[in-house]
Design an enzyme around this catalytic site. Structure first.
Site, PDB file in Angstrom:
ATOM      1  N   GLY A 271       0.809  -1.210   0.000  1.00 25.61           N
ATOM      2  CA  GLY A 271       0.000   0.000   0.000  1.00 25.61           C
ATOM      3  C   GLY A 271       0.840   1.256   0.000  1.00 25.61           C
ATOM      4  O   GLY A 271       2.074   1.219   0.033  1.00 25.61           O
ATOM      5  N   ASN A 272       0.153   2.391  -0.029  1.00 30.07           N
ATOM      6  CA  ASN A 272       0.835   3.677  -0.115  1.00 30.07           C
ATOM      7  C   ASN A 272       1.553   4.041   1.173  1.00 30.07           C
ATOM      8  O   ASN A 272       2.618   4.665   1.139  1.00 30.07           O
ATOM      9  CB  ASN A 272      -0.176   4.772  -0.480  1.00 30.07           C
ATOM     10  CG  ASN A 272      -0.728   4.580  -1.886  1.00 30.07           C
ATOM     11  OD1 ASN A 272       0.028   4.337  -2.814  1.00 30.07           O
ATOM     12  ND2 ASN A 272      -2.036   4.688  -2.036  1.00 30.07           N
ATOM     13  N   GLU A 294       6.798 -10.924   2.527  1.00 29.92           N
ATOM     14  CA  GLU A 294       6.000 -11.681   1.558  1.00 29.92           C
ATOM     15  C   GLU A 294       6.115 -11.081   0.159  1.00 29.92           C
ATOM     16  O   GLU A 294       6.225 -11.793  -0.831  1.00 29.92           O
ATOM     17  CB  GLU A 294       4.525 -11.654   1.954  1.00 29.92           C
ATOM     18  CG  GLU A 294       4.244 -12.047   3.357  1.00 29.92           C
ATOM     19  CD  GLU A 294       3.020 -11.338   3.872  1.00 29.92           C
ATOM     20  OE1 GLU A 294       1.975 -12.003   3.957  1.00 29.92           O
ATOM     21  OE2 GLU A 294       3.108 -10.136   4.172  1.00 29.92           O
ATOM     22  N   ASN A 384     -10.387  -7.592   2.534  1.00 31.73           N
ATOM     23  CA  ASN A 384      -9.503  -8.482   1.775  1.00 31.73           C
ATOM     24  C   ASN A 384      -9.233  -9.768   2.539  1.00 31.73           C
ATOM     25  O   ASN A 384      -9.599 -10.846   2.115  1.00 31.73           O
ATOM     26  CB  ASN A 384      -8.184  -7.779   1.440  1.00 31.73           C
ATOM     27  CG  ASN A 384      -8.378  -6.583   0.535  1.00 31.73           C
ATOM     28  OD1 ASN A 384      -9.311  -6.556  -0.271  1.00 31.73           O
ATOM     29  ND2 ASN A 384      -7.522  -5.597   0.653  1.00 31.73           N
ATOM     30  N   GLY A 388      -0.710 -12.288   5.435  1.00 34.66           N
ATOM     31  CA  GLY A 388       0.413 -12.725   6.245  1.00 34.66           C
ATOM     32  C   GLY A 388       0.656 -11.872   7.460  1.00 34.66           C
ATOM     33  O   GLY A 388       1.621 -12.103   8.199  1.00 34.66           O
ATOM     34  N   LYS A 408     -13.477   7.452   5.580  1.00 39.75           N
ATOM     35  CA  LYS A 408     -14.753   7.893   5.014  1.00 39.75           C
ATOM     36  C   LYS A 408     -15.021   9.377   5.297  1.00 39.75           C
ATOM     37  O   LYS A 408     -16.055   9.768   5.835  1.00 39.75           O
ATOM     38  CB  LYS A 408     -15.911   7.042   5.548  1.00 39.75           C
ATOM     39  CG  LYS A 408     -15.897   5.592   5.118  1.00 39.75           C
ATOM     40  CD  LYS A 408     -16.204   5.435   3.646  1.00 39.75           C
ATOM     41  CE  LYS A 408     -16.286   3.970   3.231  1.00 39.75           C
ATOM     42  NZ  LYS A 408     -16.529   3.804   1.795  1.00 39.75           N
TER      43      LYS A 408
END
Length: 504
Positions: A271-272, A294, A384, A388, A408
């Site tokens: 991710g970012n 991973e 998701n 790991g 949000k």
């Protein structure tokens, strides 16, 4: 494609189209496919299978399979099969919006599993017999050994257990990836296990290719298709603030003598925010870093290129299209610095503990006492999966969870009185970081952890409400060790469901 990619003469007569290969997959069977976070997954056979399923459904005939992979894949696999209602069960991780929708509306069964557990569970038969394995490779050697492509995942286990094997030989993948893999065949089931002889993250302890009985190979499909991962957005101010808090903490740990100057092997989620952390490490002067993780994403590729990261061990890639092209172009450089392993080794709890990994992963929410939810929205809707993160959280030297303090548009607080779903208990969480600050939970009692989390991680818009809840819980809770007001503990989540905001 020339026969340089298919060098075993015994398999030349099994070369066929994806449609012909997909015909070997029968309804109701368990199918194991390669793929890990959008890399190394089969590109053609799943699409052909989805078309076959759609045709059978149009004729009123049922057709679904049970699908096992290494982790998430891509639209040509998860997306295509989910769209045609071709999946009865999915495990151990997914990120496809169509699959997610079906899981959350109850029409697709989903097993969210620790990635280190999957191979062992498959060997013990918890998922039933594996009928077919569909595996992408970059080449087939003269002796039938299979050169993996850009992920290894559970491919070793799938090839060992499947009755039939379909191979996709993808010449889009760089031929130079050969030699990057380290496939360890020394694992065994209890009570016959023995120590894994890996001491340093870059140790090579296995073979450079996968073994496969040629008699099980029923089809070989030639393909030419790219791995698909979403491009990463440039780091925003929130990500940079989170990274800055974490890097300041790591620098403090080095000064305190609890970490060496080159830290300990890094594990980073995708991710970012993790990419921003990796960029911050480089800018802060850290050098001679290693990774035992991973997935290698853009940030780690950058650190390798700059010489800041000396080596990286992984089981797959999650690269943007631009980084993918750089990886292919400079494959000879990266082959000397990257080791790709099976995920039962890349995520092995004993290795993570012994190497002393620093685990950095995202979260959905954390509560006052340090319990972390990394998988479910409002406690019931899977996002998701745990992936790991649990392998590294429970066993790493440092277990770090990162998130913006709100979501949000500010209507949701990522710090709540009680998490709506628990993936990582308070016992497995060392550090929580938001853009507001960092809470070091090590050596603290539950009430001490709560004070740290409220003071350093909660957004100002929710801090007073959290403090009010905590104060009343300390006064009125049935027990005072981990104070809670049970009628209110999940009321923030219900308020959001009812009104669209957690704000009182």
């Amino acid at each position: 494609m020339s026969d340089e990619r298919i060098r075993d003469a015994r398999l030349l007569d099994r070369i066929m189209s994806a449609d012909a290969a997909a015909a070997f997959i029968e309804p109701g069977t368990t199918v194991a496919m390669s793929g890990f976070t959008g890399s190394g997954y089969p590109k053609a056979v799943p699409l052909a299978l989805a078309q076959r399923i759609e045709q059978r459904h149009a004729q009123g005939e049922p057709f679904q399979i049970r699908l096992l992979t290494g982790a998430s894949t891509a639209p040509e696999l998860d997306g295509a099969l989910a769209k045609v209602d071709g999946l009865a069960l999915r495990l151990p991780f997914q990120s496809d919006p169509d699959a997610r929708k079906r899981i959350n509306d109850g029409t697709l069964e989903y097993i969210d599993a620790h990635l280190s557990h999957v191979a062992q569970h498959a060997w013990f038969g918890f998922y039933g017999e594996i009928d077919t394995a569909v595996i992408e490779v970059s080449a087939i050697r003269e002796d039938g050994a299979l050169v993996p492509s850009t992920s290894v995942g559970n491919n070793k286990t799938w090839l060992d257990l499947a009755k039939k094997v379909i191979l996709e030989v993808n010449d889009w993948q760089p031929a130079g990836v050969e030699g990057m893999h380290d496939i360890y065949y020394g694992t065994a089931l209890p009570p016959h296990r023995r120590p894994i002889p890996l001491v340093h993250p870059d140790d090579r302890i296995g073979e450079t290719a996968l073994r496969c009985d040629p008699a099980k190979v029923v089809a070989v499909v030639r393909t030419h298709g790219p791995d698909r991962n979403s491009p990463f957005n440039p780091a925003d101010e929130c990500s940079r603030q989170i990274a800055a808090h974490l890097i300041e903490f790591l620098q403090h740990e080095v000064k305190a003598g609890r970490l060496p100057p080159n830290l300990l092997p890094l594990q980073s989620g995708v991710g970012n925010i993790p990419n921003a952390v990796l960029a911050g490490l480089a800018a802060s002067g850290f050098r001679d870093l290693t990774a035992f993780t991973e997935v290698i994403q853009d940030g780690m590729l950058d650190l390798l290129h700059e010489g800041i990261l000396t080596s990286a061990s992984c089981t797959g890639f999650a690269l943007s299209p631009e980084a993918n092209e750089r990886f292919k172009r400079d494959i000879d450089f990266y082959r000397q610095r990257i080791v790709m392993r099976t995920q039962e080794i890349s995520n092995h709890p004993e290795l993570v503990r012994r190497l002393g990994c620093i685990g950095m992963n995202g979260m959905v929410e954390a509560d006052l006492y340090g319990n972390v939810n990394s998988t479910h929205i409002m406690g019931t809707r899977i996002q998701n999966g745990i992936g790991g993160s649990g392998d590294f959280a429970r066993n790493g030297f440092l277990s770090i969870f990162l998130s913006p303090s709100t979501a949000k548009g500010g209507s949701i607080s990522s710090i709540v009185p009680m998490v709506s779903h628990v993936d990582h208990t308070e016992h497995d969480v060392s550090i929580i970081v938001t853009e507001q600050g960092l809470a070091d939970l090590r050596g603290l009692s539950p009430k001490q952890r709560a004070r740290q989390i409220i003071a350093h991680c909660a957004h100002p818009d929710f801090r007073d409400a959290l403090q009010d809840y905590f104060a009343r819980a300390c006064r009125d809770s049935y027990g005072k060790h981990t104070p809670h007001l049970l009628p209110e503990a999940l009321s923030w989540h219900q308020r959001w469901l009812d009104t669209g905001t957690m704000r009182p």
